[in-house]
Design a protein around this motif. Structure first.
Motif, PDB file in Angstrom:
ATOM      1  N   SER A  17       0.835  -1.206   0.000  1.00  0.00           N
ATOM      2  CA  SER A  17       0.000   0.000   0.000  1.00  0.00           C
ATOM      3  C   SER A  17       0.864   1.248   0.000  1.00  0.00           C
ATOM      4  O   SER A  17       1.995   1.237   0.504  1.00  0.00           O
ATOM      5  CB  SER A  17      -0.899   0.028   1.243  1.00  0.00           C
ATOM      6  N   ARG A  19       0.098   5.784   0.223  1.00  0.00           N
ATOM      7  CA  ARG A  19      -0.828   6.903   0.215  1.00  0.00           C
ATOM      8  C   ARG A  19      -0.133   8.108  -0.401  1.00  0.00           C
ATOM      9  O   ARG A  19       0.886   8.579   0.112  1.00  0.00           O
ATOM     10  CB  ARG A  19      -1.335   7.262   1.617  1.00  0.00           C
ATOM     11  N   ARG A  67      -9.690  -0.915  -4.660  1.00  0.00           N
ATOM     12  CA  ARG A  67      -8.298  -0.885  -4.206  1.00  0.00           C
ATOM     13  C   ARG A  67      -7.837   0.541  -3.903  1.00  0.00           C
ATOM     14  O   ARG A  67      -7.039   0.750  -2.980  1.00  0.00           O
ATOM     15  CB  ARG A  67      -7.372  -1.486  -5.258  1.00  0.00           C
ATOM     16  N   GLN A  82      -5.322   6.869  -1.546  1.00  0.00           N
ATOM     17  CA  GLN A  82      -4.922   5.660  -0.826  1.00  0.00           C
ATOM     18  C   GLN A  82      -4.947   4.491  -1.795  1.00  0.00           C
ATOM     19  O   GLN A  82      -5.989   4.223  -2.418  1.00  0.00           O
ATOM     20  CB  GLN A  82      -5.875   5.396   0.341  1.00  0.00           C
ATOM     21  N   ASN A  84      -4.238   0.488  -2.166  1.00  0.00           N
ATOM     22  CA  ASN A  84      -4.031  -0.801  -1.504  1.00  0.00           C
ATOM     23  C   ASN A  84      -3.940  -1.909  -2.540  1.00  0.00           C
ATOM     24  O   ASN A  84      -4.322  -1.734  -3.698  1.00  0.00           O
ATOM     25  CB  ASN A  84      -5.189  -1.079  -0.545  1.00  0.00           C
ATOM     26  N   SER A  85      -3.448  -3.051  -2.116  1.00  0.00           N
ATOM     27  CA  SER A  85      -3.337  -4.223  -3.000  1.00  0.00           C
ATOM     28  C   SER A  85      -2.673  -3.844  -4.318  1.00  0.00           C
ATOM     29  O   SER A  85      -3.163  -4.212  -5.395  1.00  0.00           O
ATOM     30  CB  SER A  85      -4.720  -4.822  -3.248  1.00  0.00           C
TER      31      SER A  85
END
Length: 119
Positions: A17, A19, A67, A82, A84-85
């Motif tokens: 991940s 950000r 995601r 953000q 993720n994955s």
């Protein structure tokens, strides 16, 4: 003039991940619609996500939905992405963009931040 400065990019492993942040200059950030785009080597720039000036409505590109999340903090003049994955195919330079009042398209762009996802 609006200056946009992205940060938060870097190298991350597959499934990780990150950000991203984009901070804008000026006192009228809360009136700007904001967006994130990306461009991978040899490919055209691609829409990632956008958020309305109030933050009340967001859209994420279909291939990243579930995601990626876009949000903003108008008190901090900042929009976030953000992620993720993350997958290797997410590797790209990520740009934030602002659409100021009276414009139909994004009229200010940041310099971009590199995101590299290793397999």
């Amino acid at each position: 003039q609006v200056q946009l400065v992205e940060s938060g990019g870097g190298l991350v492993q597959d499934g990780g991940s990150l950000r991203l942040s984009c901070t804008a200059s000026g006192r009228t950030f809360s009136t700007y619609a904001m967006g994130w785009f990306r461009q991978a080597p040899g490919k055209e720039r691609e829409f990632v996500a956008r958020v309305t000036s109030s933050g009340g409505s967001t859209v994420v590109a279909a291939s990243m939905r579930g995601r990626f999340t876009i949000s903003r903090d108008n008190a901090k003049n900042t929009v976030y992405l953000q992620m993720n994955s993350l997958k290797p195919e997410d590797t790209a330079v990520y740009y934030c963009a602002a659409r100021t009042m009276g414009w139909s398209d994004y009229n200010y762009w940041g310099q971009g931040t590199q995101v590299t996802v290793s397999s």
